[in-house]
Write an enzyme that holds these catalytic residues in place. Structure first.
Site, short mmCIF file in Angstrom:
data_model
loop_
_atom_site.label_atom_id
_atom_site.label_comp_id
_atom_site.label_asym_id
_atom_site.label_seq_id
_atom_site.Cartn_x
_atom_site.Cartn_y
_atom_site.Cartn_z
N GLU A 82 0.98 -1.59 0.54
CA GLU A 82 0.31 -0.22 -0.19
C GLU A 82 0.89 1.51 0.45
O GLU A 82 -0.02 2.68 -0.13
CB GLU A 82 -0.91 -0.12 1.23
CG GLU A 82 -1.75 0.57 1.08
CD GLU A 82 -1.84 2.78 2.14
OE1 GLU A 82 -1.97 3.17 2.19
OE2 GLU A 82 -0.33 2.33 2.03
N CYS A 114 -4.72 -3.62 1.79
CA CYS A 114 -4.01 -4.58 2.89
C CYS A 114 -4.35 -6.02 2.67
O CYS A 114 -3.31 -6.83 2.66
CB CYS A 114 -4.82 -5.01 4.69
SG CYS A 114 -4.49 -3.12 4.98
N HIS A 236 -6.22 -11.05 8.55
CA HIS A 236 -5.55 -9.86 8.45
C HIS A 236 -6.11 -8.82 9.64
O HIS A 236 -6.80 -9.16 10.46
CB HIS A 236 -6.10 -8.94 8.03
CG HIS A 236 -5.94 -7.28 7.73
ND1 HIS A 236 -5.07 -6.72 7.87
CD2 HIS A 236 -6.64 -6.10 7.79
CE1 HIS A 236 -4.55 -6.04 7.75
NE2 HIS A 236 -5.52 -5.00 7.29
N1 CAA Z 1 -10.05 0.08 28.80
C1 CAA Z 1 -10.61 -1.23 28.45
N2 CAA Z 1 -11.20 -1.16 26.87
C2 CAA Z 1 -10.93 0.37 25.70
C3 CAA Z 1 -11.02 0.89 27.08
C4 CAA Z 1 -10.43 1.02 28.47
N3 CAA Z 1 -9.88 2.44 28.89
N4 CAA Z 1 -11.35 2.58 26.59
C5 CAA Z 1 -12.72 1.51 25.05
N5 CAA Z 1 -11.73 0.27 25.50
C6 CAA Z 1 -12.32 -0.10 24.04
C7 CAA Z 1 -13.64 0.20 23.36
O1 CAA Z 1 -15.19 -0.68 23.83
C8 CAA Z 1 -13.39 -0.43 22.44
O2 CAA Z 1 -13.42 -1.58 22.44
P1 CAA Z 1 -14.83 -2.72 21.40
O3 CAA Z 1 -14.47 -1.95 19.77
O4 CAA Z 1 -14.26 -4.20 21.95
O5 CAA Z 1 -16.09 -1.99 21.86
C9 CAA Z 1 -12.23 -0.69 21.99
O6 CAA Z 1 -11.54 -0.10 23.00
C10 CAA Z 1 -11.69 0.96 20.78
O7 CAA Z 1 -12.04 1.80 21.46
P2 CAA Z 1 -13.24 2.81 20.81
O8 CAA Z 1 -14.56 1.88 19.64
O9 CAA Z 1 -13.52 4.07 21.34
O10 CAA Z 1 -12.03 3.16 20.06
P3 CAA Z 1 -11.82 4.95 19.27
O11 CAA Z 1 -12.58 5.40 18.17
O12 CAA Z 1 -10.56 6.06 19.53
O13 CAA Z 1 -10.67 4.08 17.48
C11 CAA Z 1 -10.37 2.47 15.26
C12 CAA Z 1 -10.28 2.45 16.84
C13 CAA Z 1 -11.74 3.00 14.85
C14 CAA Z 1 -10.72 1.24 15.09
C15 CAA Z 1 -9.41 3.35 15.39
O14 CAA Z 1 -8.20 2.76 15.98
C16 CAA Z 1 -9.11 3.46 13.15
O15 CAA Z 1 -9.82 4.58 13.32
N6 CAA Z 1 -8.55 2.13 13.53
C17 CAA Z 1 -7.94 2.68 11.93
C18 CAA Z 1 -8.82 1.96 11.01
C19 CAA Z 1 -8.73 0.14 11.18
O16 CAA Z 1 -7.71 -0.73 11.78
N7 CAA Z 1 -10.10 -0.13 11.04
C20 CAA Z 1 -10.23 -1.66 11.05
C21 CAA Z 1 -11.24 -2.39 9.64
S1 CAA Z 1 -10.46 -1.87 8.29
C22 CAA Z 1 -9.05 -2.85 8.13
O17 CAA Z 1 -8.31 -3.83 8.67
C23 CAA Z 1 -8.02 -2.30 6.90
C24 CAA Z 1 -6.91 -1.85 7.48
O18 CAA Z 1 -5.40 -2.37 8.09
C25 CAA Z 1 -7.06 -0.48 8.38
#
Ligand code: CAA
Length: 393
Positions: A82, A114, A236
């Site tokens: 990528e 990916c 993945h």
């Molecule tokens: N203790 C324990 N767990 C906690 C916590 C705490 N204090 N605070 C939050 N969490 C948990 C939440 O409950 C959540 O768990 P669940 O999903 O099981 O409910 C997890 O931590 C993440 O919290 P948020 O959902 O609030 O996280 P966020 O909104 O800040 O971001 C994300 C998460 C959207 C994945 C972000 O990191 C992101 O955008 N990442 C890039 C995109 C990505 O990786 N997407 C995956 C699918 S796409 C793909 O696979 C292709 C690729 O490679 C990009």
């Protein structure tokens, strides 16, 4: 069964010189570290030194494979990424020069977020089915970069895998019928003018789950097999919790046994330490699984590949008898444990560093201890160096 049974004959991984610990990142962002460790399933992320890139990582991963098997039978080099560094020239050509590969081969780069290493694997098996004496070198190498301060920041990482694909493989024989899915979704993409991806986090998670489920349905149309028949799953892993989420989604959609979660655990420790490595991620999961389990000979394992945009493929392979003798377990562990931890400030500086675009000569400072490094940019050309060449003057 007659004819060649192509698959993975050798598999090697490489990652970066540096690592940023998620405890350090959490402290600077004022976030509870448990969110990263438990919520995302990540402990640290690989960070490239200033003189490392997709080519140096891929060359580092490929060199031990070439040392073991030679290069005579390699007629195709497929470089999945990528993080392409050039709009025209395939990254594999830099690697071809660095590793002194035969001139009698074709070299191309493949792109689809990916996913493209899985396409490379399938193209390789097709070539080998036609001409079983040849081998194909597949590289998957990426640097996952998101904006500082964004929700995606803790899901960065970088790594490469190299795979030698041949008839009569020593590690994993790929099965012919995989499950496919493609659909036009904007969940993660990177316009040409951006160094960091644009991502819609929530959409990306549901797009991943839906695509994987559709690919599994297609797989079932071609193969008479249930989820419970797989000994393990290599998903993945943009963050390792995503493998659990996706597997749970599949289990829920099929009413299968919840105990199957155990089938993914051995595939996650490496990516938990490396972070997202885009094209390399599913195959790092595979290397990790095989390194951690000695009970897989003759068993079917699933590789679940996803690339935003989006394409998913559910493919399977049979782990070969004696596979443990061909693994690189010690080297894989060392690649991860020898990384140097860095401060948040150093990580930030590296994240914001940009190569000059003026076409003049620029040397890069030596930071990487890997056998290959990016020595500089000159006349808009990337200049790579092999440590071996350095040592011999
Ligand atoms: N203790 C324990 N767990 C906690 C916590 C705490 N204090 N605070 C939050 N969490 C948990 C939440 O409950 C959540 O768990 P669940 O999903 O099981 O409910 C997890 O931590 C993440 O919290 P948020 O959902 O609030 O996280 P966020 O909104 O800040 O971001 C994300 C998460 C959207 C994945 C972000 O990191 C992101 O955008 N990442 C890039 C995109 C990505 O990786 N997407 C995956 C699918 S796409 C793909 O696979 C292709 C690729 O490679 C990009």
């Amino acid at each position: 069964m007659t004819g060649p049974h192509p698959g993975i004959h050798d598999l090697s991984l490489a990652t970066t010189h540096y690592r940023l610990d998620h405890d350090t990142l959490a402290r600077h962002l004022g976030v509870d570290p448990a969110k990263f460790h438990d919520g995302l399933g990540q402990d640290s992320m690989s960070v490239p030194a200033i003189d490392e890139d997709i080519v140096t990582m891929a060359a580092t991963a490929a060199a031990p494979i070439l040392a073991r098997h030679g290069t005579d039978r390699i007629r195709t080099i497929l470089f999945a990424t990528e993080t392409g560094a050039d709009q025209s020239k395939a990254a594999g050509l830099y690697l071809h020069g660095l590793l002194d590969l035969p001139t009698t081969c074709r070299v191309v780069e493949l792109k689809q977020a990916c996913y493209s290493a899985t396409a490379a694997l399938q193209f390789a098996t097709a070539l080998i089915s036609r001409e079983p004496r040849q081998q194909v070198l597949v590289l998957a190498s990426d640097i996952a970069a998101y904006e500082l301060g964004s929700a995606a920041e803790p899901t960065q990482g970088a790594a490469a895998v190299a795979m030698l694909i041949s008839a009569d493989p020593a590690i994993l024989r790929l099965e012919p019928h995989s499950g496919l899915y493609s659909g036009d979704v904007s969940d993660f993409w990177r316009p040409n003018y951006r160094t960091e991806a644009v991502v819609d986090g929530a959409t990306s998670i549901s797009a991943y789950q839906d695509a994987v489920q559709a690919a599994w349905s297609d797989y079932q149309r071609h193969n008479n097999r249930e989820l419970s028949e797989f000994a393990a799953f290599c998903y993945h892993q943009p963050f390792t919790k995503m493998a659990h989420k996706a597997h749970r989604h599949l289990l829920d959609s099929t009413d299968a046994d919840a105990g199957l979660e155990a089938a993914i655990n051995a595939s996650t420790p490496c990516n938990r330490a490396i972070g997202n490595s885009y094209t390399a991620s599913s195959y790092i999961a595979l290397a990790c699984l095989l390194d951690h389990r000695d009970d897989l000979a003759g068993q079917p394992v699933a590789i679940v590949s996803y690339g935003s945009g989006s394409v998913a493929e559910f493919l399977s392979g049979i782990v070969q008898p004696g596979y443990r003798r061909h693994l690189r377990t010690t080297a894989n562990v060392q690649a991860i444990t020898r990384r140097t931890p860095i401060t948040y400030e150093r990580y930030r500086t590296l994240h914001q560093a940009r190569f000059p675009t003026d076409g003049a000569d620029h040397d890069l400072p030596q930071e990487s201890a890997a056998p290959y490094r990016l020595a500089g940019i000159s006349g808009h050309k990337r200049i790579y160096q092999s440590r071996k060449a350095d040592d011999t003057g």
